[in-house]
Scaffold this motif. Structure first.
Motif, mmCIF file in Angstrom:
data_model
loop_
_atom_site.group_PDB
_atom_site.id
_atom_site.type_symbol
_atom_site.label_atom_id
_atom_site.label_comp_id
_atom_site.label_asym_id
_atom_site.label_seq_id
_atom_site.Cartn_x
_atom_site.Cartn_y
_atom_site.Cartn_z
ATOM 1 N N ILE A 193 -85.417 8.701 36.023
ATOM 2 C CA ILE A 193 -84.792 8.432 37.323
ATOM 3 C C ILE A 193 -83.283 8.685 37.327
ATOM 4 O O ILE A 193 -82.622 8.411 38.323
ATOM 5 C CB ILE A 193 -85.053 6.988 37.773
ATOM 6 C CG1 ILE A 193 -84.370 5.985 36.837
ATOM 7 C CG2 ILE A 193 -86.544 6.713 37.872
ATOM 8 C CD1 ILE A 193 -84.120 4.656 37.455
ATOM 9 N N GLY A 194 -82.744 9.214 36.233
ATOM 10 C CA GLY A 194 -81.307 9.472 36.249
ATOM 11 C C GLY A 194 -80.801 10.000 34.925
ATOM 12 O O GLY A 194 -81.547 10.148 33.955
ATOM 13 N N TYR A 195 -79.520 10.286 34.906
ATOM 14 C CA TYR A 195 -78.834 10.764 33.706
ATOM 15 C C TYR A 195 -77.359 10.431 33.839
ATOM 16 O O TYR A 195 -76.866 10.091 34.932
ATOM 17 C CB TYR A 195 -79.016 12.279 33.536
ATOM 18 C CG TYR A 195 -78.349 13.091 34.634
ATOM 19 C CD1 TYR A 195 -77.009 13.495 34.532
ATOM 20 C CD2 TYR A 195 -79.044 13.430 35.795
ATOM 21 C CE1 TYR A 195 -76.399 14.216 35.550
ATOM 22 C CE2 TYR A 195 -78.449 14.148 36.805
ATOM 23 C CZ TYR A 195 -77.119 14.543 36.684
ATOM 24 O OH TYR A 195 -76.509 15.245 37.703
ATOM 25 N N GLY A 196 -76.650 10.524 32.741
ATOM 26 C CA GLY A 196 -75.212 10.264 32.763
ATOM 27 C C GLY A 196 -74.752 9.884 31.376
ATOM 28 O O GLY A 196 -75.297 10.368 30.381
ATOM 29 N N ARG A 197 -73.795 8.980 31.305
ATOM 30 C CA ARG A 197 -73.307 8.514 30.008
ATOM 31 C C ARG A 197 -73.454 7.009 29.911
ATOM 32 O O ARG A 197 -73.179 6.280 30.863
ATOM 33 C CB ARG A 197 -71.845 8.919 29.793
ATOM 34 C CG ARG A 197 -71.673 10.420 29.611
ATOM 35 C CD ARG A 197 -70.258 10.812 29.212
ATOM 36 N NE ARG A 197 -70.184 12.252 28.973
ATOM 37 C CZ ARG A 197 -70.495 12.845 27.841
ATOM 38 N NH1 ARG A 197 -70.867 12.107 26.805
ATOM 39 N NH2 ARG A 197 -70.410 14.151 27.699
ATOM 40 N N LYS A 198 -73.884 6.569 28.734
ATOM 41 C CA LYS A 198 -73.938 5.150 28.422
ATOM 42 C C LYS A 198 -73.211 4.940 27.117
ATOM 43 O O LYS A 198 -73.563 5.551 26.095
ATOM 44 C CB LYS A 198 -75.398 4.679 28.304
ATOM 45 C CG LYS A 198 -75.529 3.205 27.936
ATOM 46 C CD LYS A 198 -74.956 2.297 29.011
ATOM 47 C CE LYS A 198 -75.181 0.827 28.687
ATOM 48 N NZ LYS A 198 -74.549 -0.063 29.690
ATOM 49 N N ASN A 199 -72.175 4.125 27.162
ATOM 50 C CA ASN A 199 -71.314 3.908 25.993
ATOM 51 C C ASN A 199 -70.800 5.236 25.447
ATOM 52 O O ASN A 199 -70.711 5.446 24.235
ATOM 53 C CB ASN A 199 -72.080 3.146 24.906
ATOM 54 C CG ASN A 199 -72.601 1.802 25.390
ATOM 55 O OD1 ASN A 199 -71.977 1.155 26.244
ATOM 56 N ND2 ASN A 199 -73.742 1.383 24.874
ATOM 57 N N GLY A 200 -70.499 6.154 26.360
ATOM 58 C CA GLY A 200 -69.925 7.443 26.002
ATOM 59 C C GLY A 200 -70.923 8.496 25.585
ATOM 60 O O GLY A 200 -70.551 9.641 25.341
ATOM 61 N N GLN A 201 -72.215 8.155 25.489
ATOM 62 C CA GLN A 201 -73.245 9.094 25.045
ATOM 63 C C GLN A 201 -74.069 9.578 26.227
ATOM 64 O O GLN A 201 -74.448 8.793 27.096
ATOM 65 C CB GLN A 201 -74.153 8.410 24.014
ATOM 66 C CG GLN A 201 -75.130 9.352 23.326
ATOM 67 C CD GLN A 201 -75.860 8.689 22.172
ATOM 68 O OE1 GLN A 201 -75.652 7.509 21.890
ATOM 69 N NE2 GLN A 201 -76.716 9.431 21.492
#
Length: 460
Positions: free
Chosen positions: A312-320
């Motif tokens: 349901i999505g994408y992006g960065r989590k804790n810079g990753q």
């Protein structure tokens, strides 16, 4: 008398606390005790309290059944059985030139809360439902269909009970499910009319007799919320399934990743699959939804992927850089039913399967991302990292790759010279700011308020 006494001692009832029930369960059924297993048990116990059912299978059936192993067509045919073979259409949407830096379709109101499939091998049903709920949220309805603009919580039980290809609560696959639905089921139904309860005797008996559940909504509201296209393997059949990545041997390429991001930037969720039968199942079933889960794909397992989910999505989590995966293990799994996995790592074999459906009224010629993808003002424990909601240019990937390759080459081959490559990432104004809306989006209707009414459902 001893047997009766033991039965009474081991009896678990709805008035007990989860901790009391768990201690009794461990003692009576000779289970190993741990914090992880107690978390899993409590999730199951909550389902028991609401819907009834047996306590004994709660821990014994945690490992999901295998997904139906479909066959691959090696040559074109005009008599393809889409209940046995992979049947899908080619991608009909062009990749976007500009996509969002990150997307979380929960923020855009385009993904409903995660549900719980309970002790039933119905992950494919829940993923089908997620895709069709998303499709309905993206529809444009005329005045006769305004009901669907408000009622977008679909019934998993209705699909499960009316799909007679697999056994009841048996293994299947999204492609098989959508093929059967497209050819045999007249409409989706709302969750309130058929609350998910796979152990309910009426549902079991009806399925055993091949008796379909009859829709309760008015016939004027019947809806199949997707477009259909020619099956690649058989031009006499149609399917709603767009095969983005169906090769079971390979992982997503950079091109596939961009295609998936293009779909998500349009607001369209992706049907995916992953491996949920690792040796340490307690760990898998109690994943922390606040961190990025990089768990190696065990290629020795057959099939490699045995559980279907929704991206349901994408992006960065804790810079990753990560995918957001919505599961069907309920609100108490991961972060409200969701986890983050790194992009490009094939964590839990999550980058080996991707399909989509196209909303019924979607303009296939559109080259624009969804106009209101969310504020991106995050900061909560289970959120992506915050960003500005900008669009990025697909050309950036090529520049970055060229820089990564050329700098080491020139660095080794050149003495006394320093080559500095700089590039400025092309950014676009925040499209969520009304002042920066493209002219063609200024007259878009405001997104209708989400129907917050949810009914607890139920896993494999």
């Amino acid at each position: 008398m001893l047997i009766i006494s033991l039965a009474l001692t081991c009896s678990i009832n709805k008035t007990e606390t989860c901790s009391e029930a768990y201690n009794k369960f461990v003692a009576c059924f000779n289970k190993s005790k741990s914090e992880e297993s107690e978390l899993v048990f409590c999730r199951r116990f909550q389902y028991y309290v609401k819907h009834g059912g047996l306590i004994q299978p709660m821990m014994d059936t945690e490992i999901p059944s295998q997904l139906k192993k479909l066959k691959v067509i090696t040559k074109a045919s005009t008599e393809v059985d889409c209940q046995e073979y992979y049947c899908y259409a080619s991608n009909v949407l062009k990749d976007l030139t500009h996509i969002y830096e990150s997307v979380d379709l929960r923020e855009a109101g385009l993904s409903n809360p995660a549900q719980d499939q309970g002790n039933c091998s119905s992950c494919w049903v829940f993923t089908m439902t997620s895709l069709m709920e998303n499709s309905i949220k993206l529809q444009q309805f005329d005045s006769s269909q305004q009901f669907w603009a408000m009622s977008r919580d679909l019934s998993e039980q209705f699909i499960l009970s009316n799909t007679f290809g697999p056994e009841y609560c048996g293994e299947s696959d999204l492609m098989v499910g959508f093929d059967y639905f497209n050819k045999n089921i007249e409409t989706v139904e709302i969750r309130a009319n058929f609350v998910y309860n796979p152990s309910y005797k009426f549902y079991n008996d009806s399925f055993a007799k091949n008796i379909s559940l009859k829709p309760k909504i008015d016939k004027s509201l019947y809806l199949k919320p997707f477009q259909t296209f020619q099956v690649i393997q058989d031009d006499t059949q149609t399917t709603p399934v767009i095969g983005i990545h169906t090769d079971e041997e390979d992982i997503f390429t950079s091109s596939t990743i961009w295609t998936i991001k293009s779909y998500l930037s349009r607001g369209i969720v992706i049907g995916g699959a992953m491996q949920m039968s690792n040796k340490n199942m307690n760990h898998i079933l109690t994943l922390d939804g606040s961190i990025v889960q990089n768990i190696a794909c065990d290629m020795s397992q057959n099939p490699i992927k045995n559980h279907q989910v929704t991206i349901i999505g994408y992006g960065r989590k804790n810079g990753q850089e990560v995918w957001i995966i919505k599961n069907s293990y309920g609100q108490y799994w991961g972060g409200s039913g969701h986890i983050f996995v790194p992009i490009g790592k094939n964590s839990m074999c999550s980058e080996m399967y991707a399909i989509a459906i196209i909303p019924l009224t979607y303009d296939l010629s559109s080259t624009d991302p969804y106009f209101n993808i969310g504020s991106h003002t995050r900061g909560n424990y289970y959120d992506l990292d915050r960003d500005d909601g900008d669009l990025i240019d697909s050309d950036n990937d090529a520049w970055i790759l060229a820089i990564e390759i050329m700098i080491p080459i020139f660095g080794v081959g050149t003495i006394g010279g320093v080559f500095v490559f700089t590039f400025k990432k092309k950014q676009y104004k925040n499209v969520n700011d009304p002042k920066n809306q493209p002219e063609e989006l200024e007259n878009e209707p405001e997104k209708e308020p989400e129907n917050d009414e949810t009914v607890s459902s139920v896993l494999e």
